[in-house]
Design a protein around this motif. Sequence first.
Motif, PDB file in Angstrom:
ATOM      1  N   ALA A   1       0.839  -1.209   0.000  1.00 42.50           N
ATOM      2  CA  ALA A   1       0.000   0.000   0.000  1.00 42.50           C
ATOM      3  C   ALA A   1       0.874   1.259   0.000  1.00 42.50           C
ATOM      4  O   ALA A   1       1.971   1.263   0.564  1.00 42.50           O
ATOM      5  CB  ALA A   1      -0.906   0.004   1.220  1.00 42.50           C
ATOM      6  N   PRO A   2       0.422   2.323  -0.656  1.00 43.85           N
ATOM      7  CA  PRO A   2       1.186   3.582  -0.653  1.00 43.85           C
ATOM      8  C   PRO A   2       1.385   4.094   0.763  1.00 43.85           C
ATOM      9  O   PRO A   2       0.490   4.009   1.589  1.00 43.85           O
ATOM     10  CB  PRO A   2       0.295   4.530  -1.471  1.00 43.85           C
ATOM     11  N   LYS A   3       2.560   4.621   1.029  1.00 50.50           N
ATOM     12  CA  LYS A   3       2.876   5.143   2.358  1.00 50.50           C
ATOM     13  C   LYS A   3       2.882   6.670   2.329  1.00 50.50           C
ATOM     14  O   LYS A   3       2.971   7.300   1.286  1.00 50.50           O
ATOM     15  CB  LYS A   3       4.230   4.611   2.834  1.00 50.50           C
ATOM     16  N   GLY A   4       2.833   7.233   3.505  1.00 51.74           N
ATOM     17  CA  GLY A   4       2.840   8.682   3.606  1.00 51.74           C
ATOM     18  C   GLY A   4       1.440   9.253   3.551  1.00 51.74           C
ATOM     19  O   GLY A   4       0.459   8.527   3.397  1.00 51.74           O
ATOM     20  N   PRO A   5       1.315  10.572   3.687  1.00 52.46           N
ATOM     21  CA  PRO A   5       0.003  11.221   3.706  1.00 52.46           C
ATOM     22  C   PRO A   5      -0.764  10.971   2.414  1.00 52.46           C
ATOM     23  O   PRO A   5      -0.230  11.050   1.314  1.00 52.46           O
ATOM     24  CB  PRO A   5       0.358  12.715   3.866  1.00 52.46           C
ATOM     25  N   ASP A   6      -2.037  10.648   2.553  1.00 50.41           N
ATOM     26  CA  ASP A   6      -2.908  10.429   1.405  1.00 50.41           C
ATOM     27  C   ASP A   6      -3.591  11.754   1.088  1.00 50.41           C
ATOM     28  O   ASP A   6      -4.333  12.282   1.914  1.00 50.41           O
ATOM     29  CB  ASP A   6      -3.945   9.359   1.751  1.00 50.41           C
TER      30      ASP A   6
ATOM     31  N   GLN B   1      -8.513   8.365   9.654  1.00 48.11           N
ATOM     32  CA  GLN B   1      -7.658   9.448   9.187  1.00 48.11           C
ATOM     33  C   GLN B   1      -8.436  10.704   8.819  1.00 48.11           C
ATOM     34  O   GLN B   1      -7.847  11.754   8.604  1.00 48.11           O
ATOM     35  CB  GLN B   1      -6.841   8.990   7.970  1.00 48.11           C
ATOM     36  N   SER B   2      -9.761  10.580   8.752  1.00 50.55           N
ATOM     37  CA  SER B   2     -10.563  11.725   8.308  1.00 50.55           C
ATOM     38  C   SER B   2     -11.594  12.150   9.348  1.00 50.55           C
ATOM     39  O   SER B   2     -12.669  12.633   9.006  1.00 50.55           O
ATOM     40  CB  SER B   2     -11.270  11.383   6.988  1.00 50.55           C
ATOM     41  N   GLY B   3     -11.274  11.956  10.601  1.00 46.67           N
ATOM     42  CA  GLY B   3     -12.176  12.441  11.642  1.00 46.67           C
ATOM     43  C   GLY B   3     -12.599  11.410  12.647  1.00 46.67           C
ATOM     44  O   GLY B   3     -13.201  11.726  13.674  1.00 46.67           O
ATOM     45  N   GLY B   4     -12.339  10.132  12.359  1.00 43.39           N
ATOM     46  CA  GLY B   4     -12.622   9.095  13.342  1.00 43.39           C
ATOM     47  C   GLY B   4     -13.878   8.295  13.038  1.00 43.39           C
ATOM     48  O   GLY B   4     -14.702   8.671  12.204  1.00 43.39           O
ATOM     49  N   VAL B   5     -13.993   7.169  13.728  1.00 45.64           N
ATOM     50  CA  VAL B   5     -15.156   6.297  13.619  1.00 45.64           C
ATOM     51  C   VAL B   5     -15.781   6.188  15.006  1.00 45.64           C
ATOM     52  O   VAL B   5     -15.082   6.017  16.002  1.00 45.64           O
ATOM     53  CB  VAL B   5     -14.759   4.910  13.052  1.00 45.64           C
ATOM     54  N   SER B   6     -17.092   6.332  15.072  1.00 46.09           N
ATOM     55  CA  SER B   6     -17.762   6.326  16.377  1.00 46.09           C
ATOM     56  C   SER B   6     -17.708   4.960  17.035  1.00 46.09           C
ATOM     57  O   SER B   6     -17.634   4.856  18.261  1.00 46.09           O
ATOM     58  CB  SER B   6     -19.218   6.767  16.220  1.00 46.09           C
ATOM     59  N   GLY B   7     -17.757   3.905  16.224  1.00 41.59           N
ATOM     60  CA  GLY B   7     -17.674   2.567  16.800  1.00 41.59           C
ATOM     61  C   GLY B   7     -18.320   1.525  15.913  1.00 41.59           C
ATOM     62  O   GLY B   7     -18.724   1.801  14.779  1.00 41.59           O
ATOM     63  N   ALA B   8     -18.410   0.314  16.461  1.00 39.60           N
ATOM     64  CA  ALA B   8     -18.928  -0.821  15.706  1.00 39.60           C
ATOM     65  C   ALA B   8     -20.010  -1.537  16.488  1.00 39.60           C
ATOM     66  O   ALA B   8     -19.967  -1.609  17.715  1.00 39.60           O
ATOM     67  CB  ALA B   8     -17.800  -1.799  15.375  1.00 39.60           C
ATOM     68  N   VAL B   9     -20.980  -2.053  15.753  1.00 39.11           N
ATOM     69  CA  VAL B   9     -21.990  -2.945  16.306  1.00 39.11           C
ATOM     70  C   VAL B   9     -21.656  -4.351  15.815  1.00 39.11           C
ATOM     71  O   VAL B   9     -21.530  -4.576  14.611  1.00 39.11           O
ATOM     72  CB  VAL B   9     -23.410  -2.551  15.848  1.00 39.11           C
ATOM     73  N   ILE B  10     -21.461  -5.281  16.750  1.00 42.85           N
ATOM     74  CA  ILE B  10     -21.108  -6.656  16.400  1.00 42.85           C
ATOM     75  C   ILE B  10     -22.379  -7.503  16.390  1.00 42.85           C
ATOM     76  O   ILE B  10     -23.144  -7.487  17.356  1.00 42.85           O
ATOM     77  CB  ILE B  10     -20.109  -7.250  17.410  1.00 42.85           C
ATOM     78  N   VAL B  11     -22.592  -8.237  15.300  1.00 43.89           N
ATOM     79  CA  VAL B  11     -23.779  -9.089  15.174  1.00 43.89           C
ATOM     80  C   VAL B  11     -23.366 -10.553  15.264  1.00 43.89           C
ATOM     81  O   VAL B  11     -22.427 -10.983  14.582  1.00 43.89           O
ATOM     82  CB  VAL B  11     -24.506  -8.841  13.830  1.00 43.89           C
ATOM     83  N   THR B  12     -24.056 -11.298  16.104  1.00 43.48           N
ATOM     84  CA  THR B  12     -23.811 -12.731  16.220  1.00 43.48           C
ATOM     85  C   THR B  12     -25.143 -13.457  16.269  1.00 43.48           C
ATOM     86  O   THR B  12     -26.208 -12.835  16.235  1.00 43.48           O
ATOM     87  CB  THR B  12     -22.983 -13.055  17.483  1.00 43.48           C
ATOM     88  N   THR B  13     -25.094 -14.765  16.307  1.00 41.08           N
ATOM     89  CA  THR B  13     -26.275 -15.594  16.531  1.00 41.08           C
ATOM     90  C   THR B  13     -26.053 -16.367  17.825  1.00 41.08           C
ATOM     91  O   THR B  13     -24.940 -16.412  18.345  1.00 41.08           O
ATOM     92  CB  THR B  13     -26.511 -16.551  15.347  1.00 41.08           C
ATOM     93  N   PRO B  14     -27.090 -17.001  18.386  1.00 40.03           N
ATOM     94  CA  PRO B  14     -26.954 -17.592  19.726  1.00 40.03           C
ATOM     95  C   PRO B  14     -26.047 -18.805  19.818  1.00 40.03           C
ATOM     96  O   PRO B  14     -25.556 -19.118  20.901  1.00 40.03           O
ATOM     97  CB  PRO B  14     -28.401 -17.993  20.079  1.00 40.03           C
ATOM     98  N   GLN B  15     -25.805 -19.513  18.687  1.00 32.01           N
ATOM     99  CA  GLN B  15     -25.079 -20.778  18.787  1.00 32.01           C
ATOM    100  C   GLN B  15     -23.583 -20.586  19.066  1.00 32.01           C
ATOM    101  O   GLN B  15     -22.996 -19.566  18.720  1.00 32.01           O
ATOM    102  CB  GLN B  15     -25.173 -21.619  17.533  1.00 32.01           C
TER     103      GLN B  15
END
Length: 324
Positions: A39-44, A192-206
């Motif tokens: 992947a290219p390195k340095g500032p995008d 790199q462009s302001g952040g990510v608030s978070g993630a919701v993880i989805v699973t099933t009961p098994q």
Amino acid sequence: MSTSELSNPDGHCVGPQSEQAGKAASCQGCPNAAICASAPKGPDPDIEIITRRLQNVKHKILVLSGKGGVGKSTMTKELAFTLGHRNLLVGLVDTDICGPSIPRMTGVRAEEVHQSAGGWEPVAVDDNVSVISTHFLLPNKDDAVVWRGPRKNGMIKNFLKDVSWGELDVLVFDTPPGTSDEHISTVTLLQQSGGVSGAVIVTTPQEVAVADVRREISFCIKTKVPILGIVENMSGFVCPKCDKSSMVFPSKFGEGAGERLAKEYGFPFLGRVPLDPRLMKACEEGVPLREIASDSPAVIALDRVVDGLLHQLSLQSAPNASSA
């Protein structure tokens, strides 16, 4: 030595933008080492453009699952519609480049993306929800998308750089299963462009779902993506005639995998969403489940999940929102 130690000896991901990406000790055994190394390195230079594009987006959240078949895209679609039902402005990004299903599930499969002076215009589903997907860009909607990693990564960048999102309360990213190119690109660009608030993880009961979900949790921890909560999908079955629920995947531990994982890691458990056969009809017709079965226990469960999600985001339903 554990598997996680073999794939990441010092327990720290240096990140794809590092000069040591793909070469550091922590990269040994990582399936994405070659991608990161090339992947290219340095500032995008595109990061500044993306930052401007997303400057009026309050929250960016990822919907993740370590495996397929857990109903992640269906959950993403229903979360977006439920947020929209609260009178919040929602953008929906389909980052499953090779298997885009969100356009069909939201009822806009026949639409196309239009170019305006401000960039690509996302496809409006209703007054509050809009969508972008590779599907809209295909000349033949049934064409297979046979792309290697760099081209998929480039398309995700286009979704952020070229789409005129405007003001949004939440930008939701539906992701493919696993922790591959699409996940790395999305997280890196957002961080790199302001952040990510978070993630919701989805699973099933098994129990069979637990190992893959643990890998997704590990991915979030290593990439410093906050986990907003875990949702246990397909938790029980709703009879469409009497609305009574029954367990389909009973657990020997007395509780489903989602709740146990949440307790183990200390993450919020957002709730259980049962199977309802009417949900398939809603997906086929491209409408929210609420529209065809407003009294379904699954709708009530989705409202509770969104209540928990809004609490994690410190976000409130907009004034004049429809009652849940």
